[in-house]
Design a protein around this motif. Structure first.
Motif, PDB file in Angstrom:
ATOM      1  N   THR A 152       1.083  -1.189  -0.043  1.00  0.00           N
ATOM      2  CA  THR A 152       0.144   0.060   0.081  1.00  0.00           C
ATOM      3  C   THR A 152       0.860   1.326   0.018  1.00  0.00           C
ATOM      4  O   THR A 152       2.068   1.250   0.093  1.00  0.00           O
ATOM      5  CB  THR A 152      -0.907   0.138   1.205  1.00  0.00           C
TER       6      THR A 152
ATOM      7  N   THR B 280      -7.877  -1.366   2.782  1.00  0.00           N
ATOM      8  CA  THR B 280      -7.023  -2.331   2.721  1.00  0.00           C
ATOM      9  C   THR B 280      -7.345  -3.738   3.396  1.00  0.00           C
ATOM     10  O   THR B 280      -7.081  -4.730   3.154  1.00  0.00           O
ATOM     11  CB  THR B 280      -5.476  -1.722   3.218  1.00  0.00           C
TER      12      THR B 280
ATOM     13  N   ASP C  58      -6.827  -5.945  -7.069  1.00  0.00           N
ATOM     14  CA  ASP C  58      -5.551  -4.902  -7.219  1.00  0.00           C
ATOM     15  C   ASP C  58      -5.777  -3.885  -7.965  1.00  0.00           C
ATOM     16  O   ASP C  58      -6.794  -3.601  -8.633  1.00  0.00           O
ATOM     17  CB  ASP C  58      -4.410  -5.605  -8.089  1.00  0.00           C
ATOM     18  N   THR C  59      -5.576  -2.590  -7.226  1.00  0.00           N
ATOM     19  CA  THR C  59      -5.700  -1.178  -7.773  1.00  0.00           C
ATOM     20  C   THR C  59      -4.301  -0.646  -8.002  1.00  0.00           C
ATOM     21  O   THR C  59      -3.036  -1.151  -7.516  1.00  0.00           O
ATOM     22  CB  THR C  59      -6.679  -0.494  -6.653  1.00  0.00           C
ATOM     23  N   ASP C  60      -4.289   0.522  -8.249  1.00  0.00           N
ATOM     24  CA  ASP C  60      -3.156   1.407  -8.331  1.00  0.00           C
ATOM     25  C   ASP C  60      -2.297   1.702  -7.020  1.00  0.00           C
ATOM     26  O   ASP C  60      -1.277   1.540  -6.893  1.00  0.00           O
ATOM     27  CB  ASP C  60      -3.386   2.637  -8.842  1.00  0.00           C
ATOM     28  N   THR C  61      -3.049   1.503  -5.851  1.00  0.00           N
ATOM     29  CA  THR C  61      -2.673   1.853  -4.621  1.00  0.00           C
ATOM     30  C   THR C  61      -2.579   0.709  -3.692  1.00  0.00           C
ATOM     31  O   THR C  61      -1.968   0.508  -2.684  1.00  0.00           O
ATOM     32  CB  THR C  61      -3.445   2.763  -3.921  1.00  0.00           C
TER      33      THR C  61
ATOM     34  N   LYS D 205      -1.794  -3.715  -3.777  1.00  0.00           N
ATOM     35  CA  LYS D 205      -1.133  -4.934  -4.709  1.00  0.00           C
ATOM     36  C   LYS D 205      -1.167  -6.077  -3.554  1.00  0.00           C
ATOM     37  O   LYS D 205      -0.541  -5.761  -2.645  1.00  0.00           O
ATOM     38  CB  LYS D 205       0.310  -4.498  -5.365  1.00  0.00           C
TER      39      LYS D 205
ATOM     40  N   LYS E  75       0.876  -9.450  -3.884  1.00  0.00           N
ATOM     41  CA  LYS E  75       2.063  -9.941  -4.453  1.00  0.00           C
ATOM     42  C   LYS E  75       2.453 -11.257  -3.916  1.00  0.00           C
ATOM     43  O   LYS E  75       2.544 -11.487  -2.525  1.00  0.00           O
ATOM     44  CB  LYS E  75       3.192  -8.930  -4.363  1.00  0.00           C
TER      45      LYS E  75
END
Length: 792
Positions: free
Chosen positions: A488, A498, A597-600, A602, A604
């Motif tokens: 984040t 989140t 998933d978004t731009d802010t 992830k 992983k």
């Protein structure tokens, strides 16, 4: 030399034999230099060399390795008590001493060390005044019953039962994160790399042996990557014994084959020198011996013996019609140098193709083995004939060779029938049926990765796997952990969006077969929020109030999020690390990430030992076919370049393909997964197995060119080189068959597989090659075409 011999002598032959003394002197000097270098080779491995560093999972893990110290390279030491439980003065004092001893071991990340005696293991409770808590072991010692009762209460409130404390209260764990590089105690500005063999030995001597010998009521169990590698290194020191046994057996077989002690010693000595050169060269290029590359000297010895046998057999055949040992050696060199070179190049490609596999230890194995194969050109193809040109072959061996050259051989005559028009179709059909059946079987049953619990590289009854069984049996959480890293922006790991997404991930993963449980920042936050509301279960959920969430995560233990609140790992405990379990879990995480998933934000993959194994399995799955295709393309290209014939290439390569398919089927039948330890076997079996086909076809073509029909030409081929090929197959197989008795299971598996492939490749070359030639080779065309590359 006769005028005819002078005209036929190649440039390479003149270069070597016209300067024999120079060759011997140079050879001796190089042997002395590389022998000295070989004495400096030491066992050497590292965590990073054992993992695929370029895989996205590992890239992600290494990017956050400082925040995931306890989830990467670590060991777990379970200290158990036979009589009584952990709530005793005897146990707690021993645990404290072990904890202190481990704390000062080189390579230990001391800040991340966790046990009942470390201050980062805490208890928490909800009271009428709010939360209360403290270290589980808050006293310097536990002598009285009241102190021990307090300890028991603290443990019950810590939430560590089943994780750090056994469910039956008869053992507890010390979690020891390790550093790949650590400051040199004598010079803090200098970094030292962790020596896994030495570290494992320290664990055995200073921890297990010392404390178990001092107190028979205490039992210690140790698991983790570093301990597994240490046990592999310890077990592989027995390789020298297997090597000595292989040399002894080979000596007896060589003498039986040659009936000449001089020839036998010459082949053995030049081949052992090839091994010395290989060890010296790997030291010069900066490599050591790891659990995988320790097997390479066996392979170099086996390959060297196989080529040496061909040379000795050729010299014995030539000695009957040559004026001297020098002439026999020159003629054999002229006849076999180029076929030997082509065979060695084919051997090398099996190793070089392994460079595609993005794992450091496999790269070192490939490079070290390629260097070893290269030196065989000098030791067995050049120096051996030169040595025999001086020493000669015993009269007994020459007389035996002369008798073999003129007498009828019932066995070879019977075997030559595989090229008969009636029997050849049967052989081809049997090969086709075996190939198709094996392909379908291995396609349905062969799996990628490990198929057994614990450390499959070691036998089930090994010390490590028994320790692992103890921990699995006495603790709720598995030792197989898949870690999802939730990224984040700064200070946003506790944002409601989140936390809610992490909560959804945990719910989905808990419903995946093979997943035991999950733990994350959300798990802690829910407990704290519930505690802040009088422990009411109705409040065990996420609050949308950000202040409440911030307060909740403030009580999260170390490792639940990083200091910048930009990373929150989700720990997924798996039942095992079998390939199908890892694949299911990883696929579910990937599907979740695509959705959330978004731009802010992830999600992983992956850290933890299960994450590393999942990455390794994916590398193997994508590399297996590529490696085999490259090996076959290269071997086919070499055969085509050598014999200038597509039919000849097909005759040589098809038996190799059949052997690969049969080898995969055998792996599936024996329950051996396709993994780092076994993937090289297939490539090596192809590269080394092509030797048989090249030697057989080169002789077969020469007899066909002389005007013989196919079956008679094959009989003459067997008379001249069949015994050498048969013996070569036995030597190659015996060179690796001793591994089967190794205490290291992956070495035993490799030994079994290579033995199978060498034997099957030999029979494929002797049975299937001539049967295919019946359909593909036109003897008339062979007689009329220009001489092949090998005759120039």
């Amino acid at each position: 030399m006769s005028q005819n011999d002078q005209e036929e002598a190649t440039f390479m032959e003149r270069l070597v034999f016209n300067h024999r003394l120079t060759v011997v002197v140079l050879f001796a000097l190089v042997t002395l230099f590389l022998g000295y270098q070989a004495t400096k080779v030491r066992p050497d491995t590292s965590f990073e060399k054992m993992i695929p560093l370029e895989h996205p999972y590992i890239v992600n893990m290494l990017e956050h390795q400082d925040d995931l110290a306890s989830l990467g390279n670590s060991i777990r030491i379970a200290v158990s008590i036979k009589e009584g439980d952990i709530f005793s003065s005897e146990y707690m004092e021993t645990l404290k001493r072990i904890n202190d001893e481990v704390f000062f071991l080189p390579g230990v990340n001391r800040a991340g060390l966790r046990s009942l005696w470390t201050p980062n293991v805490r208890w928490t409770e909800v009271t009428e005044y709010g939360f209360d808590g403290g270290p589980v072991a808050s006293r310097p010692s536990y002598e009285t019953e009241d102190d021990l009762d307090e300890l028991r209460i603290n443990v019950l409130k810590s939430g560590e039962i089943g994780r750090l404390v056994a469910n039956n209260f008869k053992s507890s764990i010390i979690e020891v994160p390790l550093q790949e590089y650590y400051p040199n105690p004598e010079n803090q500005s200098e970094l030292m790399r962790l020596d896994y063999g030495q570290f494992s030995d320290m664990l055995e001597q200073k921890i297990r042996n010392e404390f178990q010998d001092e107190n028979p009521n205490i039992q210690i169990h140790i698991v983790g990557f570093a301990k597994k590698v240490g046990d592999l290194i310890e077990g592989l020191t027995a390789v020298m014994l297997f090597f000595a046994v292989a040399v002894g057996i080979t000596f007896c077989l060589l003498y039986w084959f040659t009936w000449c002690i001089r020839s036998t010693i010459s082949v053995l000595v030049t081949t052992l020198i090839a091994v010395v050169w290989q060890l010296g060269l790997i030291h010069l290029v900066g490599f050591g011996l790891d659990p995988y590359s320790m097997l390479v000297p066996f392979l170099i010895f086996a390959i060297g013996i196989s080529h040496g046998v061909q040379k000795i057999n050729g010299i014995a055949l030539q000695s009957g019609g040559a004026d001297s040992a020098l002439m026999a050696a020159r003629r054999t060199f002229r006849q076999l140098f180029l076929p030997g070179m082509i065979a060695i190049l084919a051997d090398a490609v099996g190793f070089i193709a392994l460079l595609i596999l993005d794992i450091g230890v496999i790269h070192e194995l490939a490079i070290g083995a390629s260097l070893g194969v290269a030196v065989i050109v000098f030791t067995n193809l050049i120096m051996l004939p030169v040595a025999i040109s001086y020493m000669g072959i015993s009269k007994r061996a020459i007389e035996r060779s002369k008798r073999d050259a003129v007498r009828e051989h019932p066995f070879w005559r019977a075997l030559s029938n595989v090229a008969h028009p009636r029997l050849a179709p049967v052989i081809v059909i049997l090969g086709l049926v075996a190939g198709v059946g094996s392909f379908l079987y291995q396609k349905a049953n062969l799996q990628i990765g490990d198929l057994d619990p614990g450390a499959p590289e070691l036998h089930a009854d090994s010390r490590y796997n028994l320790d692992n069984d103890f921990i699995i049996s006495n603790y709720s959480t598995s030792s197989d952990i898949l870690v999802v890293m939730v990224e984040t922006p700064l200070e946003m790991c506790s944002a409601y969006k989140t936390m809610e997404a992490i909560d959804q991930l945990e719910w989905r993963m808990n419903n995946v077969p093979g997943v035991q449980s999950t733990v994350s920042l959300v798990t802690v936050a829910k407990q704290v929020i519930m505690g802040n509301n009088e422990g009411n279960l109705k409040w065990q959920g996420l609050s949308r109030n950000q202040d409440n969430l911030n307060t909740a995560i403030s009580r999260a233990p170390e490792g639940m999020f990083n200091s910048a609140c930009s990373l929150a790992p989700v720990l997924i405990y798996l039942n095992d690390h079998k390939a199908e379990t890892l694949e299911r879990a990883a696929d579910e995480v990937k599907a979740f990430a695509e959705e959330y998933d978004t731009d802010t934000l992830k999600f992983k993959l992956a850290a933890g030992n299960a994450g590393i194994e999942a990455a390794t399995n994916e590398i193997i799955a994508t590399s297996e076919l590529t490696i085999l295709v490259l090996v076959y393309i290269w071997v086919g290209a070499m055969c085509l370049f050598t014999f200038r014939s597509f039919p000849a290439t097909i005759c040589i390569v098809l038996p190799l393909i059949l052997t690969s398919v049969l080898g995969n089927a055998l792996m599936a039948f024996l329950g051996i997964g396709m993994k780092v330890a076994t993937l090289p076997v297939i490539a090596l079996g192809v590269g080394i197995g092509v030797d048989y086909g090249i030697y057989i076809y080169s002789r077969l073509e020469s007899f066909l060119r002389a005007g013989m029909p196919l079956q008679e030409a094959y009989y003459q081929t067997l008379r001249s080189t069949g015994k050498a090929v048969l013996f070569t197959g036995l030597c190659l197989a015996i060179g690796v068959a001793t591994w089967i008795f190794s205490a290291i299971k992956f070495q035993a598996d490799m030994g079994l597989m290579l033995t199978f492939m060498f034997i099957v490749n030999m029979f494929g070359a002797m049975l299937l090659l001539p049967a295919l030639a019946r359909f593909l080779i036109n003897p008339e065309k062979i007689r009329n075409k220009k001489e092949s590359f090998l005759q120039h």
